[in-house]
Design a protein around this motif. Structure first.
Motif, PDB file in Angstrom:
ATOM      1  N   SER A  68       0.852  -1.178   0.000  1.00  0.00           N
ATOM      2  CA  SER A  68       0.000   0.000   0.000  1.00  0.00           C
ATOM      3  C   SER A  68       0.894   1.235   0.000  1.00  0.00           C
ATOM      4  N   ASP A  71       2.150   4.743   0.808  1.00  0.00           N
ATOM      5  CA  ASP A  71       1.899   5.682   1.903  1.00  0.00           C
ATOM      6  C   ASP A  71       3.004   6.723   1.920  1.00  0.00           C
ATOM      7  N   ILE A  76      -2.999   4.648  -5.214  1.00  0.00           N
ATOM      8  CA  ILE A  76      -3.751   4.903  -3.985  1.00  0.00           C
ATOM      9  C   ILE A  76      -5.240   4.974  -4.296  1.00  0.00           C
ATOM     10  N   GLN A 106      -6.872   1.618  -5.086  1.00  0.00           N
ATOM     11  CA  GLN A 106      -7.076   0.756  -3.931  1.00  0.00           C
ATOM     12  C   GLN A 106      -8.332   1.129  -3.143  1.00  0.00           C
ATOM     13  N   ARG A 163      -8.953   3.494  -1.052  1.00  0.00           N
ATOM     14  CA  ARG A 163      -8.776   3.894   0.338  1.00  0.00           C
ATOM     15  C   ARG A 163      -9.263   5.328   0.549  1.00  0.00           C
ATOM     16  N   VAL A 216      -3.224   9.710   3.886  1.00  0.00           N
ATOM     17  CA  VAL A 216      -3.638   8.435   3.301  1.00  0.00           C
ATOM     18  C   VAL A 216      -4.031   7.415   4.372  1.00  0.00           C
ATOM     19  N   GLN A 217      -4.167   7.874   5.608  1.00  0.00           N
ATOM     20  CA  GLN A 217      -4.592   6.980   6.682  1.00  0.00           C
ATOM     21  C   GLN A 217      -5.781   7.574   7.430  1.00  0.00           C
ATOM     22  N   ALA A 249     -11.736   5.379   8.193  1.00  0.00           N
ATOM     23  CA  ALA A 249     -12.880   5.223   7.294  1.00  0.00           C
ATOM     24  C   ALA A 249     -14.198   5.536   7.975  1.00  0.00           C
TER      25      ALA A 249
END
Length: 406
Positions: A81, A83, A355, A358, A360, A375-376, A379
């Motif tokens: 992933s 990041d 990214i 995916q 996310r 990117v974190q 959710a």
């Protein structure tokens, strides 16, 4: 609830059948399909384990030229992933493509001293399903994250240290759906990794991704700009942090401290993007040019990134020894600043496009294409960070990013 979640994971993984192959399996299958007597010594170590950085035998590298560079990259990094690690402001934009050449197209004859290896694990049910559904069996990349098969919920098996020849014979049998008598059934305890970044500095957590990296020639320009604009920074934390970092960077003659100082400047950029976007936009308009990079060993145009550099700087005559533009034979293309927006980046930045592919959740810290991206994002709430407090401690200039809600 746990059983329901496990069933969902199992169903989702089953839907990826054929797309979740490990790089070791991909290299093995392709070479053995061409020559059943091939000795893939770049994949299996002399001890009979997976090599940490596997590669294809030189005499069979032509088999992989039919694949595009980005397909080979995905075969290597199918589980990766993207990041913020190796994707901060002054990191090389082509870092992630290096392994394409070393894995598929480099003259490597042996593994050398292979210290980091992985045990050869398998689930025979998964292999048999692959043979039935897509016509061939293969090793899944996620068999390394748990002792239990995430698809079938049963313990994986593992080959003992058989040495190269016996391990290769065993792997061939497994790919045909045959079990290996000497294989060990693993205990059900999970081998999932613990959080290695708890309490780490902001650039080690991988949380913030910089879609447009900056060349070395911009470091001094940015530091000088920060110094000239200190009085205009409205946030006291940002002003205090900049007062520490800028003099140290401009007076630095110690290359050992270069990394700390580079990350300090990137951290200030991160703060400015969130707290002083108008001022930072003025810096980009006045001080920055853009250049497009076509990456990968064969420069096929799919692997692309946008790079920023000092306005008017000529890369061919640049004196910065450690700039990635000086160390590569990258092909370039022109970038018009007026066209540079998020949509343009999605079409010309493979790391950002990945990214997005995916699926996310992400949050941009500004409206500009060069704005860092979280990117974190969690959710469940999708909250966008609004305030950052940076601590630059003397004398080591350790930087730590602490999220604080307004």
């Amino acid at each position: 609830m746990s059983e329901c979640r496990n069933a969902q994971v199992s169903d989702e993984l089953r839907s990826y059948t054929g797309l979740d192959e490990s790089i070791h399996s991909f290299l093995l299958r392709t070479q053995l399909s061409h020559d059943s007597n091939a000795k893939p010594r770049g994949v299996i170590t002399p001890q009979g384990k997976w090599a940490h950085f596997p590669f294809v035998n030189k005499e069979l590298s032509h088999l992989f030229r039919r694949f595009a560079d980005h397909q080979l990259l995905e075969a290597i990094d199918v589980s990766k992933s993207i990041d913020g690690r190796y994707n901060t402001l002054f990191d090389s934009p082509d870092f992630y493509v290096d392994r394409i050449k070393s894995t598929f197209f480099q003259d490597r004859k042996s593994l050398g001293l292979e210290r980091n290896t992985a045990n050869i694990r398998y689930c025979l049910d998964c292999v048999s399903e692959g043979i039935e559904q897509i016509g061939y069996g293969y090793f899944r990349h996620f068999w390394s994250v748990s002792n239990t098969c995430l698809v079938h919920g049963r313990p994986l098996k593992q080959l003992p240290n058989l040495g190269f020849n016996k391990a290769l014979k065993a792997v061939k049998a497994i790919l045909r759906g045959k079990d290996v008598k000497s294989a060990i059934t693993l205990p059900e305890a999970s081998n999932e990794p613990t959080d290695q970044h708890r309490g780490a500095a902001w650039y080690q957590t991988g949380k913030y991704f910089f879609p447009i990296k900056a060349a070395s020639c911009l470091k001094q320009s940015f530091a000088l700009w920060i110094g000239r604009n200190l009085s205009q920074f409205r946030n006291q934390d940002l002003r205090s942090s900049a007062q520490y970092a800028v003099p140290h960077y401009l007076n630095n003659t110690d290359q050992v401290r270069e990394l700390d100082l580079r990350e300090a400047l990137a951290c200030i950029h991160l703060l400015c993007a969130s707290l002083e976007p108008d001022l930072l936009r003025e810096f980009y308009i006045s001080n920055v040019d853009y250049i497009g990079l076509e990456l990968g060993p064969r420069k096929q145009g799919v692997l692309r990134e946008v790079y920023s550099k000092k306005k008017g700087a000529e890369c061919k005559t640049c004196s910065f020894e450690y700039c990635s533009m000086k160390q590569t034979t990258t092909t370039t293309f022109s970038v018009c600043p007026s066209e540079l927006d998020f949509e343009y980046l999605l079409n010309n930045s493979y790391s950002l496009a990945r990214i997005a592919m995916q699926g996310r959740p992400i949050a941009t810290l500004g409206k500009d294409a060069w704005s860092p991206i979280n990117v974190q994002v969690k959710a469940e709430n999708g909250e966008k960070p609004e305030l950052y407090k940076v601590q630059l401690n003397e004398p080591r200039l350790d930087s730590e990013l602490i999220d604080t809600a307004l």
